[in-house]
Motif scaffolding. Sequence first.
Motif, short mmCIF file in Angstrom:
data_model
loop_
_atom_site.label_atom_id
_atom_site.label_comp_id
_atom_site.label_asym_id
_atom_site.label_seq_id
_atom_site.Cartn_x
_atom_site.Cartn_y
_atom_site.Cartn_z
N PHE A 32 46.66 39.10 49.15
CA PHE A 32 46.08 38.41 48.01
C PHE A 32 46.84 37.11 47.76
CE2 PHE A 32 45.09 37.61 43.54
CZ PHE A 32 43.74 37.90 43.49
N VAL A 33 46.13 36.02 47.79
CA VAL A 33 46.75 34.72 47.56
C VAL A 33 46.75 34.44 46.06
CG1 VAL A 33 46.53 32.23 47.94
CG2 VAL A 33 46.04 33.84 49.80
N ARG A 74 34.50 34.58 48.51
CA ARG A 74 33.64 35.23 49.49
C ARG A 74 32.96 34.18 50.37
NH1 ARG A 74 30.49 39.14 46.54
NH2 ARG A 74 32.45 40.25 46.42
N GLU A 115 35.32 32.82 52.91
CA GLU A 115 35.45 33.71 54.07
C GLU A 115 34.25 33.58 54.98
OE1 GLU A 115 36.01 37.59 52.27
OE2 GLU A 115 38.17 37.43 52.62
N HIS A 150 42.36 44.81 51.46
CA HIS A 150 42.48 44.48 50.03
C HIS A 150 43.84 44.93 49.49
CE1 HIS A 150 37.82 44.34 49.69
NE2 HIS A 150 38.33 43.21 50.13
N LYS A 166 38.07 40.42 42.15
CA LYS A 166 38.27 41.55 41.23
C LYS A 166 38.41 42.86 42.02
CE LYS A 166 34.37 40.82 39.08
NZ LYS A 166 33.88 39.65 39.87
N THR A 167 37.45 43.09 42.89
CA THR A 167 37.50 44.32 43.69
C THR A 167 38.77 44.38 44.53
OG1 THR A 167 35.09 44.46 43.72
CG2 THR A 167 36.27 45.63 45.47
N HIS A 168 39.11 43.24 45.10
CA HIS A 168 40.32 43.16 45.92
C HIS A 168 41.54 43.63 45.11
CE1 HIS A 168 42.66 40.76 49.18
NE2 HIS A 168 43.52 41.50 48.51
N GLY A 198 33.74 35.80 37.72
CA GLY A 198 32.49 35.69 38.47
C GLY A 198 32.54 36.40 39.82
N VAL A 199 31.42 36.35 40.52
CA VAL A 199 31.36 37.06 41.81
C VAL A 199 32.24 36.41 42.86
CG1 VAL A 199 29.02 37.96 41.53
CG2 VAL A 199 29.37 35.72 42.58
N GLY A 200 32.78 37.27 43.69
CA GLY A 200 33.53 36.78 44.84
C GLY A 200 34.87 36.16 44.52
N LEU A 201 35.42 36.49 43.35
CA LEU A 201 36.69 35.86 42.97
C LEU A 201 37.89 36.78 43.14
CD1 LEU A 201 35.66 33.78 39.80
CD2 LEU A 201 35.76 33.07 42.19
N ILE A 244 44.20 30.01 50.68
CA ILE A 244 43.39 31.14 51.14
C ILE A 244 42.87 30.87 52.55
CG2 ILE A 244 41.19 32.34 50.78
CD1 ILE A 244 41.84 32.25 47.77
P1 ADP Z 1 34.65 40.28 43.36
O1 ADP Z 1 34.88 41.75 43.29
O2 ADP Z 1 35.32 39.52 42.25
O3 ADP Z 1 33.19 39.90 43.46
P2 ADP Z 1 36.03 40.50 45.85
O4 ADP Z 1 37.27 41.16 45.40
O5 ADP Z 1 35.04 41.34 46.56
O6 ADP Z 1 35.32 39.71 44.67
O7 ADP Z 1 36.46 39.25 46.77
C1 ADP Z 1 35.58 38.65 47.69
C2 ADP Z 1 36.33 38.39 48.98
O8 ADP Z 1 37.32 37.39 48.77
C3 ADP Z 1 37.07 39.61 49.49
O9 ADP Z 1 36.97 39.65 50.88
C4 ADP Z 1 38.50 39.38 49.07
O10 ADP Z 1 39.41 39.95 49.97
C5 ADP Z 1 38.61 37.89 49.10
N1 ADP Z 1 39.53 37.38 48.08
C6 ADP Z 1 39.28 37.22 46.77
N2 ADP Z 1 40.35 36.73 46.12
C7 ADP Z 1 41.32 36.57 47.05
C8 ADP Z 1 42.65 36.06 47.01
N3 ADP Z 1 43.20 35.63 45.87
N4 ADP Z 1 43.35 36.06 48.15
C9 ADP Z 1 42.80 36.48 49.30
N5 ADP Z 1 41.54 36.94 49.42
C10 ADP Z 1 40.79 36.99 48.30
#
Ligand code: ADP
Length: 444
Positions: free
Chosen positions: A92-93, A285, A288, A87, A129-131, A124-127, A256
């Motif tokens: 990050f793309v 997510r 992936e 992360h 944020k945590t990354h 939303g989820v998987g977008l 991505i």
């Molecule tokens: P959230 O916290 O918003 O639910 P995450 O940060 O956990 O989402 O992201 C979900 C997955 O997608 C992670 O494995 C993250 O590395 C990947 N991901 C999300 N956005 C990007 C991005 N812009 N470029 C590369 N990988 C990303």
Amino acid sequence: MCRQWFSELEPLGISNGAMRVRVGSPVQEGYLQRQCAAQFNEALQAATGRLIPVLFVRNGEHAAATSTRTHPALGTICDDVVISPDHSFENFVVGPDNRLAHAAALAVANAPGQAYNPLFIHGGVGLGKTHLLQAVCQQVLNESPDVTILYVSCERFTSLFIDSVQNGQCGAFRHRFRDLDVLVIDDIHFLANRDRTQEEFFHTFNTLHQARKQIILSSDAKPDEIPDLEERLVSRFNWGLVAEITAPCYETRLAIVAKKTKMRGLHLDDEIIEYIAATVDRNIRELEGAITRIQGHAMLGDGTIDLALAQRALGVTQRDAPRALTIPTIADAVITHYDVKLTDLQSKRRQRSITLPRQVCMYLARKHTRHSLVEIGGYFGGRDHTTVMHAVQAMEDRQRLYEQIRRDVSAIEAALAIHTRPEQRQAHAPSLDDSAEHDTQHQR
Ligand code: ADP
Ligand code: MG
């Protein structure tokens, strides 16, 4: 000779779904990749129970990037979540959907407490944020290792607070959360409905903010849309910068998929990358997950990945894969509606009971597929393109004139569910090969 090679191999760890092993020379890399990859993959699968491919890398390649990012101090900044070296900002793309959040995160990472405070990222989820939050943590520590930074999930914050109240150790809790340079809380929307925790967080926020310490928060909704969040917190969350991440557009998804497959050492044709990006469109997510599934399918076979394999891999769980409208599907619906036979439609018969349904077919095929006039005519008894043009024109005129024909056409379109999924019509259709002349005649 080979034996010695093996003892010199250095495992670098698992990241991005692949096990990286450092090798000494290009010759070794080539040999290992050709002769030994399968055995390594099997051993990894046996050891981990997961399908993890091995990647041989040389000094200075991916290896360098992987090892420098594993910051020794990271373990000390959080005790419930592991900050993943994957992360990072490099991984990050950036696309139109996350550009603002990314730029703001980078600005904050480079000058904590000075750019935007707080930085509030929602989506939303998987977008991602945590990354982004974890990328900030890593960047800050890489730049200035002496900065005190705490990264926790909101649940962790809540449970530590509850524990501290029960154990009479609120002082220790406050020390922990207020003597900081950077506080990062992931999924802050979980504060909702917890009055005492909200109260405590309010004071934490004020203390840090007044001392110009950086606060970074993520949430699944914008501040005023988090249910049951105190008004005074809503207003504070809006003090700095609120940046939204939206679902990735096709171009972002493409970038991505290209990046993630490359990171995993997969070499996919553009066609397959485009297929994945077009098929999986909800969040990153899932994107992936799709790559992992394809990788898994490939490893069960001989390792080659073609479009058919990708389609099989994704077809399994892709409930609502785009349904392509084909000429036979259209013909079926027309056959049912008018109670005629396909052989009649494809025959030379010219009774009106047959010619009308046949013309409806041609008209709908022209309107809803991207087949050429020649292809459409070919399907319906080898008729030439002028016949199809005539049919299309005639159907347009008749619909203007006759209520019954209009109803027939819309009933058939309804049966084909055209009105409900218009965006999917062209997903798998072949390209146009008509001359521009014919096209202009039929586009109104
Ligand atoms: P959230 O916290 O918003 O639910 P995450 O940060 O956990 O989402 O992201 C979900 C997955 O997608 C992670 O494995 C993250 O590395 C990947 N991901 C999300 N956005 C990007 C991005 N812009 N470029 C590369 N990988 C990303
Ligand atoms: Mg998250």
